[in-house]
Design a protein around this motif. Sequence first.
Motif, PDB file in Angstrom:
ATOM      1  N   VAL A 151       5.898   8.939  38.424  1.00 30.46           N
ATOM      2  CA  VAL A 151       6.917   9.509  39.311  1.00 30.46           C
ATOM      3  C   VAL A 151       7.399   8.492  40.343  1.00 30.46           C
ATOM      4  CG1 VAL A 151       7.355  11.268  41.075  1.00 30.46           C
ATOM      5  CG2 VAL A 151       6.248  11.900  38.914  1.00 30.46           C
ATOM      6  N   PRO A 152       6.515   7.855  41.127  1.00 29.15           N
ATOM      7  CA  PRO A 152       7.039   6.851  42.066  1.00 29.15           C
ATOM      8  C   PRO A 152       7.716   5.680  41.379  1.00 29.15           C
ATOM      9  CG  PRO A 152       4.620   6.858  42.049  1.00 29.15           C
ATOM     10  CD  PRO A 152       5.063   8.064  41.295  1.00 29.15           C
ATOM     11  N   LEU A 153       7.217   5.292  40.200  1.00 28.14           N
ATOM     12  CA  LEU A 153       7.843   4.187  39.485  1.00 28.14           C
ATOM     13  C   LEU A 153       9.251   4.574  39.016  1.00 28.14           C
ATOM     14  CD1 LEU A 153       6.008   1.856  36.996  1.00 28.14           C
ATOM     15  CD2 LEU A 153       8.381   2.492  36.626  1.00 28.14           C
ATOM     16  N   VAL A 246       6.757  -6.584  30.228  1.00 23.29           N
ATOM     17  CA  VAL A 246       6.448  -6.904  31.622  1.00 23.29           C
ATOM     18  C   VAL A 246       5.118  -6.227  31.924  1.00 23.29           C
ATOM     19  CG1 VAL A 246       7.140  -6.655  34.028  1.00 23.29           C
ATOM     20  CG2 VAL A 246       8.867  -7.125  32.275  1.00 23.29           C
ATOM     21  N   VAL A 247       4.103  -7.014  32.305  1.00 19.15           N
ATOM     22  CA  VAL A 247       2.724  -6.521  32.378  1.00 19.15           C
ATOM     23  C   VAL A 247       2.113  -6.871  33.735  1.00 19.15           C
ATOM     24  CG1 VAL A 247       0.432  -6.649  31.325  1.00 19.15           C
ATOM     25  CG2 VAL A 247       2.477  -6.796  29.884  1.00 19.15           C
ATOM     26  N   ALA A 248       1.505  -5.884  34.395  1.00 19.10           N
ATOM     27  CA  ALA A 248       0.831  -6.123  35.665  1.00 19.10           C
ATOM     28  C   ALA A 248      -0.356  -7.065  35.463  1.00 19.10           C
ATOM     29  CB  ALA A 248       0.355  -4.805  36.263  1.00 19.10           C
ATOM     30  N   GLN A 249      -0.520  -7.982  36.393  1.00 19.46           N
ATOM     31  CA  GLN A 249      -1.592  -8.968  36.285  1.00 19.46           C
ATOM     32  C   GLN A 249      -2.913  -8.341  36.740  1.00 19.46           C
ATOM     33  OE1 GLN A 249      -0.559 -13.185  37.266  1.00 19.46           O
ATOM     34  NE2 GLN A 249       1.245 -12.252  38.235  1.00 19.46           N
ATOM     35  N   VAL A 263       5.772 -11.177  30.167  1.00 22.61           N
ATOM     36  CA  VAL A 263       6.072 -11.584  31.539  1.00 22.61           C
ATOM     37  C   VAL A 263       4.991 -11.031  32.453  1.00 22.61           C
ATOM     38  CG1 VAL A 263       7.741 -11.463  33.429  1.00 22.61           C
ATOM     39  CG2 VAL A 263       8.547 -11.575  31.051  1.00 22.61           C
ATOM     40  N   ALA A 264       4.268 -11.897  33.140  1.00 20.55           N
ATOM     41  CA  ALA A 264       3.236 -11.464  34.080  1.00 20.55           C
ATOM     42  C   ALA A 264       3.908 -11.002  35.370  1.00 20.55           C
ATOM     43  CB  ALA A 264       2.271 -12.612  34.363  1.00 20.55           C
ATOM     44  N   ALA A 265       3.561  -9.786  35.814  1.00 25.04           N
ATOM     45  CA  ALA A 265       4.210  -9.188  36.978  1.00 25.04           C
ATOM     46  C   ALA A 265       3.189  -8.884  38.067  1.00 25.04           C
ATOM     47  CB  ALA A 265       4.939  -7.910  36.561  1.00 25.04           C
ATOM     48  N   ALA A 266       3.696  -8.507  39.233  1.00 24.27           N
ATOM     49  CA  ALA A 266       2.858  -8.241  40.398  1.00 24.27           C
ATOM     50  C   ALA A 266       1.879  -7.105  40.127  1.00 24.27           C
ATOM     51  CB  ALA A 266       3.737  -7.910  41.598  1.00 24.27           C
ATOM     52  N   PRO A 270       5.397  -1.863  44.281  1.00 24.36           N
ATOM     53  CA  PRO A 270       6.733  -2.346  44.686  1.00 24.36           C
ATOM     54  C   PRO A 270       7.089  -3.691  44.053  1.00 24.36           C
ATOM     55  CG  PRO A 270       5.532  -1.491  46.585  1.00 24.36           C
ATOM     56  CD  PRO A 270       4.545  -1.571  45.455  1.00 24.36           C
ATOM     57  N   GLY A 271       6.130  -4.621  44.065  1.00 24.38           N
ATOM     58  CA  GLY A 271       6.388  -5.929  43.467  1.00 24.38           C
ATOM     59  C   GLY A 271       6.561  -5.833  41.966  1.00 24.38           C
ATOM     60  N   PHE A 272       5.807  -4.941  41.328  1.00 22.46           N
ATOM     61  CA  PHE A 272       5.930  -4.772  39.882  1.00 22.46           C
ATOM     62  C   PHE A 272       7.326  -4.267  39.512  1.00 22.46           C
ATOM     63  CE2 PHE A 272       5.704  -2.268  35.994  1.00 22.46           C
ATOM     64  CZ  PHE A 272       5.096  -3.164  35.119  1.00 22.46           C
ATOM     65  N   VAL A 273       7.820  -3.256  40.220  1.00 21.79           N
ATOM     66  CA  VAL A 273       9.152  -2.719  39.915  1.00 21.79           C
ATOM     67  C   VAL A 273      10.209  -3.783  40.147  1.00 21.79           C
ATOM     68  CG1 VAL A 273      10.848  -0.941  40.484  1.00 21.79           C
ATOM     69  CG2 VAL A 273       8.424  -0.364  40.426  1.00 21.79           C
ATOM     70  N   ASP A 274      10.044  -4.597  41.170  1.00 24.46           N
ATOM     71  CA  ASP A 274      10.997  -5.693  41.407  1.00 24.46           C
ATOM     72  C   ASP A 274      10.973  -6.694  40.252  1.00 24.46           C
ATOM     73  OD1 ASP A 274      11.824  -4.638  43.823  1.00 24.46           O
ATOM     74  OD2 ASP A 274      10.527  -5.927  45.047  1.00 24.46           O
ATOM     75  N   ASP A 275       9.767  -7.042  39.779  1.00 17.97           N
ATOM     76  CA  ASP A 275       9.670  -7.986  38.654  1.00 17.97           C
ATOM     77  C   ASP A 275      10.258  -7.385  37.379  1.00 17.97           C
ATOM     78  OD1 ASP A 275       8.447  -9.854  40.268  1.00 17.97           O
ATOM     79  OD2 ASP A 275       6.403  -9.326  39.651  1.00 17.97           O
ATOM     80  N   LEU A 276      10.024  -6.090  37.166  1.00 16.38           N
ATOM     81  CA  LEU A 276      10.598  -5.420  35.996  1.00 16.38           C
ATOM     82  C   LEU A 276      12.116  -5.405  36.080  1.00 16.38           C
ATOM     83  CD1 LEU A 276      10.323  -3.736  33.413  1.00 16.38           C
ATOM     84  CD2 LEU A 276       9.953  -1.714  34.858  1.00 16.38           C
ATOM     85  N   THR A 277      12.654  -5.112  37.259  1.00 17.48           N
ATOM     86  CA  THR A 277      14.112  -5.093  37.447  1.00 17.48           C
ATOM     87  C   THR A 277      14.708  -6.477  37.208  1.00 17.48           C
ATOM     88  OG1 THR A 277      13.862  -3.342  39.098  1.00 17.48           O
ATOM     89  CG2 THR A 277      15.965  -4.500  39.051  1.00 17.48           C
ATOM     90  N   ALA A 278      14.029  -7.508  37.695  1.00 17.46           N
ATOM     91  CA  ALA A 278      14.517  -8.875  37.492  1.00 17.46           C
ATOM     92  C   ALA A 278      14.604  -9.211  36.011  1.00 17.46           C
ATOM     93  CB  ALA A 278      13.606  -9.865  38.211  1.00 17.46           C
ATOM     94  N   GLU A 279      13.619  -8.763  35.244  1.00 19.06           N
ATOM     95  CA  GLU A 279      13.636  -9.028  33.803  1.00 19.06           C
ATOM     96  C   GLU A 279      14.731  -8.219  33.118  1.00 19.06           C
ATOM     97  OE1 GLU A 279      12.667 -11.199  30.592  1.00 19.06           O
ATOM     98  OE2 GLU A 279      11.905 -11.458  32.643  1.00 19.06           O
ATOM     99  N   MET A 280      14.978  -6.996  33.581  1.00 19.73           N
ATOM    100  CA  MET A 280      16.090  -6.205  33.051  1.00 19.73           C
ATOM    101  C   MET A 280      17.423  -6.908  33.316  1.00 19.73           C
ATOM    102  SD  MET A 280      14.631  -2.486  34.285  1.00 19.73           S
ATOM    103  CE  MET A 280      16.167  -1.576  34.019  1.00 19.73           C
TER     104      MET A 280
END
Length: 349
Positions: A151-153, A246-249, A263-266, A270-280
Amino acid sequence: MSPSMGAHCGIAVFADDIAKGLAAEGCHVETVSGADPVETDSADVVLLQHHEELMPDAEILRILRGTRRPVVVFKHSAGADTPAAAVTGFVAMSRGLLPATGGVPTLCFPHPATTPSHLSDRTSLRRRFSLPADARIVGTSGFLKFDRELVPLLRELLPRAERLDWVVQLLTSPWRLPSPGLLEQIAELGEHHHGRLIHVHEHLDAEELNLRLQACDLLWCWTRAPSAHYASGVVSRHYASGSRMVVAQKHQHGHVLGLPNVVAAAATLPGFVDDLTAEMTRRRTSRHDPRPVSWEPHMASLARFLRSVTAARATGPGSGPTAGKSSHQRLDDTAAAHGVLGETGLEAP
């Protein structure tokens, strides 16, 4: 032995999959619940699937005392502090789970997944599953659990998907424990972002799940669970699709981090969603060879390991104080040495 008691959970799925994999290697396998009486007289070896949330150490000791066959413990979590001398071997999918065994055989391999013989055409897959033909699709899968923070994601991701013209495919299946209100909250988000969320909530067989994940341009793998030494089956099944990830480290994802197209993500949401958005935003749609996580080579290794420990038990007493003894005898020796009998309430023979 699977201690899942018939519940839908990762251990139950894994136990069924590993039985099929060992059968393909020429082993005759019978899977039983930890709640069932253990009939092991006809078995060469007992492979006990252990997770601390499903089976306390006292239950392991009860099973060991109930069989005279060699027992190999397959560790899926911490716990299982049964002294190494009481078992014939340990298997795990993360080296951090293997105990200091003092000479007891161990085997470690990454979490396998069902992999296709070839990657299918995405256009055909989207037509088959009634998915948007032209939109970019980002997706994920797994049990419906609060740990996935869906839900938050989704609250953060869906507006970004709308802005970038992406569609989210969410594939969930019922978990052994209820998740009150979670389905309703996800449905509300889908209604608020009309046409941007496709949610399938049912048990999918391995083939259909893989094909639905293949239909995605990008996949994400996130959990709020702390980084820990266990192996995530979800991240393996995602990698088996050949779709970019995109995978959380976190430790539990370590067997795919570093593989091609990952892609290794935060490790914070919050950082994970930003990294996922960047890859999108980058709109990469590359695909990879999924064979590094396939079952076949790892089941061949496991079958060899089980045969080797069984053969070693059959060769005779050797020179060690516990060599050649049954699980029952070795447990009694170990329990006496460590005070286990009194601690667990088991009675001496």
